[in-house]
Design an enzyme around this catalytic site. Structure first.
Site, short mmCIF file in Angstrom:
data_model
loop_
_atom_site.label_atom_id
_atom_site.label_comp_id
_atom_site.label_asym_id
_atom_site.label_seq_id
_atom_site.Cartn_x
_atom_site.Cartn_y
_atom_site.Cartn_z
N HIS A 29 0.84 -1.21 0.00
CA HIS A 29 0.00 0.00 0.00
C HIS A 29 0.88 1.25 0.00
O HIS A 29 0.59 2.22 -0.72
CB HIS A 29 -0.88 0.05 1.26
CG HIS A 29 -1.88 -1.05 1.38
ND1 HIS A 29 -1.98 -1.83 2.51
CD2 HIS A 29 -2.84 -1.49 0.53
CE1 HIS A 29 -2.96 -2.71 2.35
NE2 HIS A 29 -3.50 -2.53 1.16
N LYS A 53 -16.07 -7.70 5.51
CA LYS A 53 -15.01 -8.49 6.15
C LYS A 53 -14.95 -8.08 7.62
O LYS A 53 -15.20 -6.94 7.95
CB LYS A 53 -13.65 -8.15 5.51
CG LYS A 53 -13.57 -8.37 4.01
CD LYS A 53 -12.25 -7.82 3.49
CE LYS A 53 -12.22 -7.74 1.98
NZ LYS A 53 -11.04 -7.01 1.47
N ARG A 102 -2.03 -6.32 -8.49
CA ARG A 102 -0.83 -7.13 -8.24
C ARG A 102 -0.66 -8.19 -9.31
O ARG A 102 0.41 -8.37 -9.86
CB ARG A 102 -0.92 -7.80 -6.86
CG ARG A 102 -0.77 -6.85 -5.72
CD ARG A 102 -1.24 -7.46 -4.44
NE ARG A 102 -2.65 -7.77 -4.51
CZ ARG A 102 -3.42 -8.13 -3.50
NH1 ARG A 102 -2.89 -8.27 -2.31
NH2 ARG A 102 -4.69 -8.37 -3.66
N SER A 140 -2.73 -7.80 3.00
CA SER A 140 -2.98 -7.67 4.44
C SER A 140 -3.43 -9.02 5.00
O SER A 140 -3.06 -9.40 6.11
CB SER A 140 -4.07 -6.63 4.69
OG SER A 140 -3.68 -5.38 4.21
O1 PNS Z 1 -8.91 -3.10 0.09
P1 PNS Z 1 -10.19 -3.62 -0.47
O2 PNS Z 1 -10.95 -4.38 0.61
O3 PNS Z 1 -9.99 -4.44 -1.71
O4 PNS Z 1 -11.08 -2.32 -0.88
C1 PNS Z 1 -12.39 -2.47 -1.38
C2 PNS Z 1 -13.09 -1.11 -1.51
C3 PNS Z 1 -13.05 -0.34 -0.20
C4 PNS Z 1 -12.41 -0.30 -2.57
C5 PNS Z 1 -14.56 -1.42 -1.94
O5 PNS Z 1 -15.10 -2.37 -1.09
C6 PNS Z 1 -15.45 -0.19 -1.94
O6 PNS Z 1 -15.28 0.72 -2.73
N1 PNS Z 1 -16.44 -0.15 -1.03
C7 PNS Z 1 -17.36 0.96 -0.89
C8 PNS Z 1 -18.78 0.58 -1.29
C9 PNS Z 1 -19.06 0.88 -2.74
O7 PNS Z 1 -18.89 1.98 -3.22
N2 PNS Z 1 -19.50 -0.18 -3.47
C10 PNS Z 1 -19.84 -0.10 -4.88
C11 PNS Z 1 -18.62 0.04 -5.76
S1 PNS Z 1 -18.22 -1.37 -6.65
#
Ligand code: PNS
Length: 173
Positions: A29, A53, A102, A140
């Site tokens: 990150h 999660k 990645r 993570s």
């Molecule tokens: O690190 P991660 O867990 O892969 O991040 C995921 C994240 C936070 C980018 C994603 O879950 C997110 O954007 N959540 C917010 C809810 C949202 O906007 N959902 C619709 C978009 S697809």
């Protein structure tokens, strides 16, 4: 793209949001934050508060660790958000969502999210950076698993994060 956004991009004042769970922040990150901070005028690292999660660290703890790690980055802000990411980005005046990729395995999930976000707010672009090759295996989730099983995670997360992880898995608060 709408003319207004084209203008905003040309004027060079671009705010990007780098969203994620960051449970906890890894050097992967941090590599993306470092490169994103060089590409954009302002980078908002946005920690998702309500995640499906079950996080090891609360949103406040994740924000605190991130702030400590990026405290010398002048154009980086750390914040947390809930609800739709694109709505949060719009409130922050951001025109870019930054994500890292990645491996091919990340691609499908990232593509789905990018397309859904584009459908929700076409004026916000998702920009992908390839993860630094030294970190392409790092997540993570794996860091938490390794530390819980007593493995060595030095060089994978910043020292303050390593200390917090060891404290947490040994039952400390
Ligand atoms: O690190 P991660 O867990 O892969 O991040 C995921 C994240 C936070 C980018 C994603 O879950 C997110 O954007 N959540 C917010 C809810 C949202 O906007 N959902 C619709 C978009 S697809």
């Amino acid at each position: 793209m709408k003319a207004g956004n084209q203008l905003a991009l040309k004027l060079g004042k671009v705010t990007a949001v780098y969203p994620g769970s960051f449970d906890p922040i890894t050097y992967g990150h941090l590599d993306l934050i470092t490169r994103g901070a060089m590409l954009f005028d302002k980078l908002v690292v946005a920690v998702l508060r309500n995640t499906a999660k079950q996080p090891l660290f609360t949103a406040e703890e994740r924000v605190e660790m991130l702030r400590e790690v990026v405290r010398d980055y002048l154009n980086v802000e750390v914040d947390c958000f809930e609800g739709l990411l694109v709505d949060y980005a719009a409130r922050k005046g951001a025109t870019v969502l930054l994500r890292g990729i990645r491996a091919i395995s990340d691609y499908e999930y990232e593509l789905q999210m990018a397309l859904m976000n584009r459908r929700l707010r076409p004026e916000i672009e998702t920009v992908f950076l390839m993860a630094g090759e030294a970190y392409s295996f790092l997540s993570s989730r794996l860091v938490k698993e390794v530390v819980a099983l007593g493995g060595d995670i030095s060089g994978l997360v910043p020292p303050i994060v390593e200390a917090r992880l060891r404290e947490r898995v040994s039952g400390g608060s």
